[in-house]
Design a protein around this motif. Sequence first.
Motif, PDB file in Angstrom:
ATOM      1  N   SER A  32       0.818  -1.210   0.000  1.00 34.11           N
ATOM      2  CA  SER A  32       0.000   0.000   0.000  1.00 34.11           C
ATOM      3  C   SER A  32       0.859   1.270   0.000  1.00 34.11           C
ATOM      4  N   SER A  33       2.151   1.127   0.279  1.00 28.86           N
ATOM      5  CA  SER A  33       3.031   2.301   0.275  1.00 28.86           C
ATOM      6  C   SER A  33       3.317   2.799  -1.143  1.00 28.86           C
ATOM      7  N   ALA A  34       3.131   1.946  -2.141  1.00 31.29           N
ATOM      8  CA  ALA A  34       3.326   2.357  -3.535  1.00 31.29           C
ATOM      9  C   ALA A  34       2.040   3.000  -4.046  1.00 31.29           C
ATOM     10  N   LYS A  35       2.199   3.969  -4.917  1.00 27.25           N
ATOM     11  CA  LYS A  35       1.030   4.597  -5.534  1.00 27.25           C
ATOM     12  C   LYS A  35       0.517   3.635  -6.610  1.00 27.25           C
ATOM     13  N   ILE A  36      -0.744   3.260  -6.500  1.00 28.79           N
ATOM     14  CA  ILE A  36      -1.317   2.265  -7.407  1.00 28.79           C
ATOM     15  C   ILE A  36      -2.386   2.920  -8.269  1.00 28.79           C
ATOM     16  N   GLU A  37      -2.221   2.771  -9.572  1.00 28.18           N
ATOM     17  CA  GLU A  37      -3.224   3.227 -10.533  1.00 28.18           C
ATOM     18  C   GLU A  37      -3.642   2.010 -11.345  1.00 28.18           C
ATOM     19  N   TYR A  38      -4.936   1.818 -11.497  1.00 25.96           N
ATOM     20  CA  TYR A  38      -5.368   0.681 -12.299  1.00 25.96           C
ATOM     21  C   TYR A  38      -6.561   1.067 -13.156  1.00 25.96           C
ATOM     22  N   LYS A  39      -6.673   0.381 -14.268  1.00 28.27           N
ATOM     23  CA  LYS A  39      -7.786   0.599 -15.176  1.00 28.27           C
ATOM     24  C   LYS A  39      -8.292  -0.767 -15.611  1.00 28.27           C
ATOM     25  N   VAL A  40      -9.553  -1.016 -15.361  1.00 26.68           N
ATOM     26  CA  VAL A  40     -10.174  -2.264 -15.786  1.00 26.68           C
ATOM     27  C   VAL A  40     -10.727  -2.047 -17.187  1.00 26.68           C
ATOM     28  N   LEU A  41     -10.224  -2.819 -18.124  1.00 32.51           N
ATOM     29  CA  LEU A  41     -10.623  -2.676 -19.517  1.00 32.51           C
ATOM     30  C   LEU A  41     -11.919  -3.428 -19.792  1.00 32.51           C
ATOM     31  N   PRO A  42     -12.756  -2.934 -20.714  1.00 26.34           N
ATOM     32  CA  PRO A  42     -13.974  -3.657 -21.073  1.00 26.34           C
ATOM     33  C   PRO A  42     -13.644  -4.948 -21.827  1.00 26.34           C
ATOM     34  N   LYS A  43     -14.629  -5.798 -21.932  1.00 25.81           N
ATOM     35  CA  LYS A  43     -14.422  -7.147 -22.469  1.00 25.81           C
ATOM     36  C   LYS A  43     -13.791  -7.170 -23.858  1.00 25.81           C
ATOM     37  N   ASN A  44     -14.250  -6.377 -24.786  1.00 24.57           N
ATOM     38  CA  ASN A  44     -13.728  -6.393 -26.155  1.00 24.57           C
ATOM     39  C   ASN A  44     -12.873  -5.158 -26.436  1.00 24.57           C
ATOM     40  N   SER A  45     -12.061  -4.785 -25.516  1.00 26.03           N
ATOM     41  CA  SER A  45     -11.236  -3.586 -25.646  1.00 26.03           C
ATOM     42  C   SER A  45     -10.078  -3.826 -26.622  1.00 26.03           C
ATOM     43  N   THR A  46      -9.715  -2.768 -27.343  1.00 28.72           N
ATOM     44  CA  THR A  46      -8.573  -2.847 -28.242  1.00 28.72           C
ATOM     45  C   THR A  46      -7.303  -2.357 -27.559  1.00 28.72           C
ATOM     46  N   ILE A  47      -7.411  -1.862 -26.335  1.00 34.34           N
ATOM     47  CA  ILE A  47      -6.253  -1.397 -25.572  1.00 34.34           C
ATOM     48  C   ILE A  47      -5.500  -2.612 -25.050  1.00 34.34           C
ATOM     49  N   LYS A  48      -4.192  -2.594 -25.215  1.00 37.84           N
ATOM     50  CA  LYS A  48      -3.356  -3.709 -24.792  1.00 37.84           C
ATOM     51  C   LYS A  48      -3.163  -3.688 -23.275  1.00 37.84           C
ATOM     52  N   PRO A  49      -3.322  -4.837 -22.602  1.00 40.08           N
ATOM     53  CA  PRO A  49      -3.089  -4.871 -21.152  1.00 40.08           C
ATOM     54  C   PRO A  49      -1.615  -4.627 -20.850  1.00 40.08           C
ATOM     55  N   GLU A  50      -1.359  -3.976 -19.708  1.00 40.62           N
ATOM     56  CA  GLU A  50       0.023  -3.604 -19.393  1.00 40.62           C
ATOM     57  C   GLU A  50       0.192  -3.404 -17.893  1.00 40.62           C
ATOM     58  N   ILE A  51       1.352  -3.791 -17.405  1.00 37.61           N
ATOM     59  CA  ILE A  51       1.769  -3.477 -16.037  1.00 37.61           C
ATOM     60  C   ILE A  51       3.016  -2.623 -16.151  1.00 37.61           C
ATOM     61  N   GLN A  52       2.980  -1.443 -15.547  1.00 37.14           N
ATOM     62  CA  GLN A  52       4.117  -0.525 -15.583  1.00 37.14           C
ATOM     63  C   GLN A  52       4.513  -0.192 -14.155  1.00 37.14           C
ATOM     64  N   VAL A  53       5.770  -0.442 -13.830  1.00 39.65           N
ATOM     65  CA  VAL A  53       6.282  -0.169 -12.485  1.00 39.65           C
ATOM     66  C   VAL A  53       7.363   0.890 -12.580  1.00 39.65           C
ATOM     67  N   THR A  54       7.212   1.952 -11.790  1.00 45.55           N
ATOM     68  CA  THR A  54       8.232   2.978 -11.653  1.00 45.55           C
ATOM     69  C   THR A  54       8.892   2.769 -10.301  1.00 45.55           C
ATOM     70  N   PHE A  55      10.196   2.614 -10.315  1.00 49.30           N
ATOM     71  CA  PHE A  55      10.930   2.371  -9.085  1.00 49.30           C
ATOM     72  C   PHE A  55      11.322   3.694  -8.434  1.00 49.30           C
TER      73      PHE A  55
END
Length: 92
Positions: A32-55
């Motif tokens: 919980s100490s890290a800033k977390i941003e998330y976006k739940v994509l719709p079922k037929n989304s054309t946006i590519k899923p991604e995990i991005q971590v900034t250290f």
Amino acid sequence: MITKYFANVAVKFDPFTTGGRAARLFLARVPSSAKIEYKVLPKNSTIKPEIQVTFKDKFVMKADPSEMNINDLRDYFNTHSRKLAIKDAISE
């Protein structure tokens, strides 16, 4: 997974795909100490899923959760976390 060096985590995923499971498990392991941003994509989304971590040293790593399982994601992000842990150990 060494998460103490995570400053910001951004996740985009569709929870109903195979990559969704890896993304959900990854989010569950982020402190919980890290800033977390998330976006739940719709079922037929054309946006590519991604995990991005900034250290904490401003280094950014990106991964595709649909191509990796949770163990692969852990190993991938641990590569830079281990480098930071070694730097911390040397500086002490």
